[in-house]
Design an enzyme around this catalytic site. Structure first.
Site, PDB file in Angstrom:
ATOM      1  N   ASP A   1      68.472  21.012  41.243  1.00 46.62           N
ATOM      2  CA  ASP A   1      68.876  19.955  42.290  1.00 46.62           C
ATOM      3  C   ASP A   1      68.837  20.322  43.563  1.00 46.62           C
ATOM      4  O   ASP A   1      69.693  20.911  44.241  1.00 46.62           O
ATOM      5  CB  ASP A   1      70.408  19.631  41.848  1.00 46.62           C
ATOM      6  CG  ASP A   1      71.187  18.658  42.810  1.00 46.62           C
ATOM      7  OD1 ASP A   1      70.378  18.033  43.616  1.00 46.62           O
ATOM      8  OD2 ASP A   1      72.510  18.493  42.864  1.00 46.62           O
TER       9      ASP A   1
ATOM     10  N   LYS B   1      67.622  18.340  45.857  1.00 50.52           N
ATOM     11  CA  LYS B   1      67.524  17.031  46.548  1.00 50.52           C
ATOM     12  C   LYS B   1      66.433  17.159  47.747  1.00 50.52           C
ATOM     13  O   LYS B   1      66.373  16.817  48.905  1.00 50.52           O
ATOM     14  CB  LYS B   1      68.765  16.682  47.225  1.00 50.52           C
ATOM     15  CG  LYS B   1      69.821  16.346  45.978  1.00 50.52           C
ATOM     16  CD  LYS B   1      71.260  15.768  46.527  1.00 50.52           C
ATOM     17  CE  LYS B   1      72.228  15.889  45.735  1.00 50.52           C
ATOM     18  NZ  LYS B   1      72.919  17.177  45.128  1.00 50.52           N
TER      19      LYS B   1
ATOM     20  N   ASP C   1      61.299  15.643  52.012  1.00 49.93           N
ATOM     21  CA  ASP C   1      60.459  16.090  52.974  1.00 49.93           C
ATOM     22  C   ASP C   1      59.127  15.318  52.969  1.00 49.93           C
ATOM     23  O   ASP C   1      58.796  14.396  52.230  1.00 49.93           O
ATOM     24  CB  ASP C   1      60.095  17.713  52.867  1.00 49.93           C
ATOM     25  CG  ASP C   1      59.908  18.317  54.337  1.00 49.93           C
ATOM     26  OD1 ASP C   1      59.310  17.705  55.086  1.00 49.93           O
ATOM     27  OD2 ASP C   1      60.598  19.289  54.545  1.00 49.93           O
TER      28      ASP C   1
ATOM     29  N   PRO D   1      76.883  12.056  38.555  1.00 46.97           N
ATOM     30  CA  PRO D   1      77.915  12.893  39.345  1.00 46.97           C
ATOM     31  C   PRO D   1      78.980  12.384  39.670  1.00 46.97           C
ATOM     32  O   PRO D   1      79.017  11.051  39.797  1.00 46.97           O
ATOM     33  CB  PRO D   1      77.117  13.582  40.195  1.00 46.97           C
ATOM     34  CG  PRO D   1      76.072  12.419  40.979  1.00 46.97           C
ATOM     35  CD  PRO D   1      75.725  11.610  39.658  1.00 46.97           C
TER      36      PRO D   1
ATOM     37  N   ALA E   1      84.558   9.912  32.948  1.00 50.20           N
ATOM     38  CA  ALA E   1      83.630  10.090  32.077  1.00 50.20           C
ATOM     39  C   ALA E   1      83.378   8.493  31.170  1.00 50.20           C
ATOM     40  O   ALA E   1      82.177   8.186  31.264  1.00 50.20           O
ATOM     41  CB  ALA E   1      83.608  11.259  31.301  1.00 50.20           C
TER      42      ALA E   1
HETATM   43  O1  O7M Z   1      81.841  17.739  39.435  1.00 52.08           O
HETATM   44  P1  O7M Z   1      81.627  18.341  40.735  1.00 52.08           P
HETATM   45  O2  O7M Z   1      82.262  17.348  41.805  1.00 52.08           O
HETATM   46  O3  O7M Z   1      82.225  19.656  40.955  1.00 52.08           O
HETATM   47  O4  O7M Z   1      80.123  18.301  41.114  1.00 52.08           O
HETATM   48  C1  O7M Z   1      79.125  17.478  41.355  1.00 52.08           C
HETATM   49  C2  O7M Z   1      77.883  17.890  41.276  1.00 52.08           C
HETATM   50  O5  O7M Z   1      77.070  16.841  41.483  1.00 52.08           O
HETATM   51  C3  O7M Z   1      77.323  18.770  42.506  1.00 52.08           C
HETATM   52  O6  O7M Z   1      76.400  19.873  42.078  1.00 52.08           O
HETATM   53  C4  O7M Z   1      76.676  18.068  43.379  1.00 52.08           C
HETATM   54  O7  O7M Z   1      76.014  18.303  44.559  1.00 52.08           O
HETATM   55  C5  O7M Z   1      75.970  16.898  42.681  1.00 52.08           C
HETATM   56  N1  O7M Z   1      75.943  15.296  42.940  1.00 52.08           N
HETATM   57  C6  O7M Z   1      77.264  14.786  43.491  1.00 52.08           C
HETATM   58  O8  O7M Z   1      78.465  15.273  43.316  1.00 52.08           O
HETATM   59  N2  O7M Z   1      77.066  13.365  43.899  1.00 52.08           N
HETATM   60  C7  O7M Z   1      75.844  13.034  44.093  1.00 52.08           C
HETATM   61  O9  O7M Z   1      75.838  11.742  44.575  1.00 52.08           O
HETATM   62  C8  O7M Z   1      74.561  13.617  43.614  1.00 52.08           C
HETATM   63  C9  O7M Z   1      74.880  14.746  42.965  1.00 52.08           C
HETATM   64  C10 O7M Z   1      73.544  15.287  42.622  1.00 52.08           C
HETATM   65  O10 O7M Z   1      73.548  16.014  41.390  1.00 52.08           O
HETATM   66  O11 O7M Z   1      72.416  14.984  43.065  1.00 52.08           O
HETATM   67  C11 O7M Z   1      71.374  14.937  42.364  1.00 52.08           C
END
Ligand code: O7M
Length: 211
Positions: free
Chosen positions: A57, A59, A62, A162, A171
């Site tokens: 991940d 993201k 670029d 997420p 969930a």
């Molecule tokens: O369950 P958490 O909140 O501890 O973690 C959530 C994970 O999902 C964390 O790694 C975030 O970076 C990711 N995430 C989000 O929380 N929100 C988003 O909109 C997108 C992500 C993600 O995984 O994006 C790909």
């Protein structure tokens, strides 16, 4: 259908948690905290120890050439999927897809997502329907948006949500709205007993799945 978001820094802790919860999860997602804390080699190590598919991940957002240069190294390091942003445009997304499977962000889970990304979600869905990534990211904190994205998205493209647990999302509601995978971090790795937390969530999800 549970993806573990393994957002810890330490290699030993990450490996221990992954092994502890392995039987209750379907994939592991590695983000910057673990890569910066333990090095990119953690991807292959986790994959070999657990046998699970790995999501990197990063993201990525670029220009096509830079996206390609980064993605090449990350796929070589053992990632099965890379998460990319769609707002940078089709060419940047395609540059990564030429090298491997991607999951594209359509809408994020945090409150700030309403400022910029939610207003362009329709355009991002359009890009996803055109290029057909393995999956998209939708906000587990907003089940009504998951339902909408499911309705607009081509069949076969998976939805990852997420925001379950620590960010307040449910969930059950995310799955009912059409999510294929729930992404869960702190609710599992931050628990006193991560194995028990994963087992509880697994049972909750399984109970729901079997109706
Ligand atoms: O369950 P958490 O909140 O501890 O973690 C959530 C994970 O999902 C964390 O790694 C975030 O970076 C990711 N995430 C989000 O929380 N929100 C988003 O909109 C997108 C992500 C993600 O995984 O994006 C790909």
């Amino acid at each position: 259908m549970i993806v573990l978001a393994l957002d810890v820094y330490e290699r030993e802790r990450a490996l221990r948690i992954a092994e502890d919860v392995r039987e209750y999860i379907s994939m592991i997602k590695v983000n910057w905290p673990l890569i910066l804390g333990s090095g990119i080699g953690i991807i292959r190590e986790l994959k070999e120890r657990t046998g699970l598919p790995m999501i990197a991940d990063l993201k990525l957002a670029d220009i096509p050439n830079t996206n390609r240069l980064v993605a090449k190294k990350v796929f070589e390091a053992g990632a099965d999927y890379i998460i990319v942003h769609g707002f940078v445009g089709r060419d940047s997304v395609r540059a990564i897809m030429e090298l491997g499977e991607i999951i594209m962000v359509v809408e994020m889970s945090h409150p700030g997502a309403e400022e910029f990304i939610q207003p362009v979600a329709d355009k991002l869905i359009e890009i996803a329907n055109e290029i057909e990534p393995f999956g998209v990211i939708a906000p587990g904190t907003r089940p009504e948006r998951v339902r909408y994205i499911r309705k607009m998205l081509k069949k076969g493209i998976k939805i990852f949500t997420p925001g379950i647990g620590a960010q307040g999302g449910s969930a059950r509601k995310a799955l009912e709205a059409g999510a294929d995978y729930i992404i869960v971090g702190r609710r599992i790795y931050g628990a006193e007993d991560p194995r028990r937390a994963a087992e509880e969530l697994y049972k909750e999800v399984r109970a729901w799945s079997s109706g």
